[in-house]
Enzyme design. Structure first.
Site, PDB file in Angstrom:
ATOM      1  N   ARG A  66      70.928  -8.568   2.111  1.00  0.00           N
ATOM      2  CA  ARG A  66      70.489  -9.467   3.150  1.00  0.00           C
ATOM      3  C   ARG A  66      69.602  -8.799   4.296  1.00  0.00           C
ATOM      4  NH1 ARG A  66      74.733 -13.386   5.063  1.00  0.00           N
ATOM      5  NH2 ARG A  66      73.410 -14.483   5.717  1.00  0.00           N
ATOM      6  N   HIS A  87      77.469 -16.186  15.301  1.00  0.00           N
ATOM      7  CA  HIS A  87      78.103 -15.749  14.222  1.00  0.00           C
ATOM      8  C   HIS A  87      77.565 -13.996  13.958  1.00  0.00           C
ATOM      9  CE1 HIS A  87      78.686 -20.041  11.859  1.00  0.00           C
ATOM     10  NE2 HIS A  87      79.346 -19.517  13.017  1.00  0.00           N
ATOM     11  N   CYS A 146      81.994  -0.703  15.161  1.00  0.00           N
ATOM     12  CA  CYS A 146      83.144   0.048  14.856  1.00  0.00           C
ATOM     13  C   CYS A 146      84.337  -0.736  15.056  1.00  0.00           C
ATOM     14  CB  CYS A 146      83.129   1.455  15.721  1.00  0.00           C
ATOM     15  SG  CYS A 146      84.719   2.309  15.330  1.00  0.00           S
ATOM     16  N   CYS A 162      86.917   1.418  17.486  1.00  0.00           N
ATOM     17  CA  CYS A 162      86.514   1.683  19.062  1.00  0.00           C
ATOM     18  C   CYS A 162      85.731   0.494  19.711  1.00  0.00           C
ATOM     19  CB  CYS A 162      85.826   3.059  19.489  1.00  0.00           C
ATOM     20  SG  CYS A 162      84.172   3.051  18.963  1.00  0.00           S
ATOM     21  N   CYS A 214      83.260   7.305  17.738  1.00  0.00           N
ATOM     22  CA  CYS A 214      84.526   7.851  17.790  1.00  0.00           C
ATOM     23  C   CYS A 214      84.709   8.638  16.299  1.00  0.00           C
ATOM     24  CB  CYS A 214      85.351   6.662  18.008  1.00  0.00           C
ATOM     25  SG  CYS A 214      85.738   5.836  16.422  1.00  0.00           S
ATOM     26  N   GLY A 233      68.105 -27.621  11.047  1.00  0.00           N
ATOM     27  CA  GLY A 233      68.415 -26.784  10.026  1.00  0.00           C
ATOM     28  C   GLY A 233      69.807 -26.465   9.685  1.00  0.00           C
ATOM     29  N   THR A 234      70.820 -27.198  10.010  1.00  0.00           N
ATOM     30  CA  THR A 234      72.050 -26.757   9.842  1.00  0.00           C
ATOM     31  C   THR A 234      72.921 -28.115   9.280  1.00  0.00           C
ATOM     32  OG1 THR A 234      74.275 -26.041  10.780  1.00  0.00           O
ATOM     33  CG2 THR A 234      72.958 -27.457  12.177  1.00  0.00           C
ATOM     34  N   SER A 235      73.659 -27.667   8.154  1.00  0.00           N
ATOM     35  CA  SER A 235      74.571 -28.793   7.604  1.00  0.00           C
ATOM     36  C   SER A 235      75.482 -29.238   8.631  1.00  0.00           C
ATOM     37  CB  SER A 235      75.008 -28.272   6.371  1.00  0.00           C
ATOM     38  OG  SER A 235      75.878 -27.129   6.635  1.00  0.00           O
ATOM     39  N   GLU A 281      66.868 -32.625   5.119  1.00  0.00           N
ATOM     40  CA  GLU A 281      67.551 -34.131   4.821  1.00  0.00           C
ATOM     41  C   GLU A 281      68.461 -34.517   5.754  1.00  0.00           C
ATOM     42  OE1 GLU A 281      67.593 -32.607   0.716  1.00  0.00           O
ATOM     43  OE2 GLU A 281      69.567 -31.637   1.274  1.00  0.00           O
TER      44      GLU A 281
HETATM   45  N1  APR Z   1      63.602 -27.155   7.107  1.00  0.00           N
HETATM   46  C1  APR Z   1      64.779 -27.904   7.869  1.00  0.00           C
HETATM   47  N2  APR Z   1      65.980 -27.699   7.214  1.00  0.00           N
HETATM   48  C2  APR Z   1      66.112 -27.237   6.253  1.00  0.00           C
HETATM   49  C3  APR Z   1      65.151 -26.564   5.331  1.00  0.00           C
HETATM   50  C4  APR Z   1      64.059 -26.500   6.054  1.00  0.00           C
HETATM   51  N3  APR Z   1      62.880 -25.803   5.441  1.00  0.00           N
HETATM   52  N4  APR Z   1      65.696 -26.132   4.170  1.00  0.00           N
HETATM   53  C5  APR Z   1      66.970 -26.347   4.193  1.00  0.00           C
HETATM   54  N5  APR Z   1      67.426 -27.287   5.374  1.00  0.00           N
HETATM   55  C6  APR Z   1      68.583 -27.708   5.814  1.00  0.00           C
HETATM   56  C7  APR Z   1      69.471 -28.065   4.558  1.00  0.00           C
HETATM   57  O1  APR Z   1      69.301 -29.492   4.399  1.00  0.00           O
HETATM   58  C8  APR Z   1      70.883 -27.844   5.026  1.00  0.00           C
HETATM   59  O2  APR Z   1      71.342 -29.236   5.918  1.00  0.00           O
HETATM   60  O3  APR Z   1      69.461 -26.748   6.362  1.00  0.00           O
HETATM   61  C9  APR Z   1      70.756 -26.858   6.138  1.00  0.00           C
HETATM   62  C10 APR Z   1      71.285 -25.632   5.842  1.00  0.00           C
HETATM   63  O4  APR Z   1      72.879 -25.704   5.735  1.00  0.00           O
HETATM   64  P1  APR Z   1      73.727 -24.609   5.250  1.00  0.00           P
HETATM   65  O5  APR Z   1      73.283 -23.813   3.981  1.00  0.00           O
HETATM   66  O6  APR Z   1      75.082 -24.948   5.225  1.00  0.00           O
HETATM   67  O7  APR Z   1      73.402 -23.489   6.345  1.00  0.00           O
HETATM   68  P2  APR Z   1      74.068 -23.573   7.913  1.00  0.00           P
HETATM   69  O8  APR Z   1      74.447 -24.911   8.226  1.00  0.00           O
HETATM   70  O9  APR Z   1      73.460 -22.516   8.761  1.00  0.00           O
HETATM   71  O10 APR Z   1      75.835 -23.034   7.567  1.00  0.00           O
HETATM   72  C11 APR Z   1      76.594 -22.844   8.662  1.00  0.00           C
HETATM   73  O11 APR Z   1      78.128 -21.303   7.267  1.00  0.00           O
HETATM   74  O12 APR Z   1      78.255 -19.973   5.623  1.00  0.00           O
HETATM   75  C12 APR Z   1      78.494 -19.985   7.105  1.00  0.00           C
HETATM   76  O13 APR Z   1      78.043 -18.418   8.523  1.00  0.00           O
HETATM   77  C13 APR Z   1      77.455 -19.172   7.775  1.00  0.00           C
HETATM   78  O14 APR Z   1      76.112 -19.527   9.610  1.00  0.00           O
HETATM   79  C14 APR Z   1      76.523 -20.301   8.350  1.00  0.00           C
HETATM   80  C15 APR Z   1      77.100 -21.239   8.598  1.00  0.00           C
END
Ligand code: APR
Length: 234
Positions: A57, A106, A114, A117, A136, A172-174, A200
């Site tokens: 990564r 995160h 480490c 320490c 250390c 961009g988060t689920s 979405e």
């Molecule tokens: N633009 C906007 N949104 C997008 C795009 C894009 N190009 N591509 C994907 N997405 C959306 C998806 O629809 C989804 O809702 O981004 C979201 C990604 O969701 P996850 O894959 O669950 O990622 P995330 O929400 O960051 O996960 C949270 O889970 O595994 C742990 O620590 C990890 O930080 C992460 C946390």
């Protein structure tokens, strides 16, 4: 005093930079068992496997570039008259490389720490179990990231910002992982306007006052232009 804006980002904001998301079809958790590569137990069982996962990564991250969404949030932080608290669940360094200041709840892929320490330093591209701590000397180094079952960083600062927010925007988060998935509830309880910008509808979409769907690289610059234009300035 301008509005207090709190932004939460997830893997979706870095998807168009070529970095994978976790729960989309073919995502990272469809390729790897998170129990093996993203838990303290997995690291204790097989540190070489975990380092290999983060080394790959780190390599991807190094060859990725910030996209228009990262740059737009850097512009917002520089130009918005009020405060902009940018929280990210992502461990990539694309915000820093775009000139934005992000709270990495995160942790950070490009930093090592480490376990003996607590020292932190910029991670080498490849880490290995036999690496010794520069501070250390203990062979107890690990990626400075938060694994499942561990406490996210900076929660006091984050909840203080949520409690004082005028606007909360999730990008961009689920919303699948806590505590980040609940931040929208905290902000709404504080009276903030809540907006979801996502490819979405997410499982958290019904919790938002407003939702716009599409790629972050299009939605975020448009939203930032709207926020900066609202000032009636340029
Ligand atoms: N633009 C906007 N949104 C997008 C795009 C894009 N190009 N591509 C994907 N997405 C959306 C998806 O629809 C989804 O809702 O981004 C979201 C990604 O969701 P996850 O894959 O669950 O990622 P995330 O929400 O960051 O996960 C949270 O889970 O595994 C742990 O620590 C990890 O930080 C992460 C946390």
């Amino acid at each position: 005093m301008g509005e207090r804006i709190v932004i939460l980002t997830g893997a979706g904001i870095s998807a168009e930079s070529g970095l994978g998301t976790f729960r989309d079809a073919g995502g990272i958790w469809a390729q790897y068992d998170l129990e093996e590569v993203a838990t303290p137990e997995g690291f204790a069982r097989d540190p070489a496997k975990v380092h290999a996962f983060y080394n790959a990564r780190r390599e991807n991250c190094r060859s990725a570039e910030p996209n228009a969404a990262h740059h737009a949030l850097a512009r917002l932080q520089a130009a918005h008259e009020g405060t902009v608290t940018l929280i990210t669940q992502n461990i990539d360094d694309l915000f820093a490389r775009a000139g934005a200041a992000a709270i990495h709840m995160h942790g950070e892929l490009m930093r090592a720490r480490c376990d003996a320490c607590g020292a932190r330093w910029p991670a080498p591209l490849r880490m290995a179990p036999e690496d010794a701590c520069a501070q250390c000397g203990a062979r107890a180094t690990r990626p400075d990231v938060v694994w499942f079952g561990e406490m996210p960083h900076h929660l006091d600062e984050i909840f203080a910002a949520l409690g004082a927010a005028d606007r909360f925007v999730a990008i961009g988060t689920s919303g699948a992982v806590q505590p980040a998935g609940n931040f929208v509830r905290e902000a709404a309880a504080a009276g903030a306007h809540t907006l979801e910008l996502n490819l979405e509808p997410s499982e958290a979409s019904p919790l938002f006052a407003e939702a716009r769907h599409g790629p972050a690289s299009a939605l975020v610059p448009d939203w930032v232009a709207q926020m900066l234009g609202a000032r009636g300035g340029i």
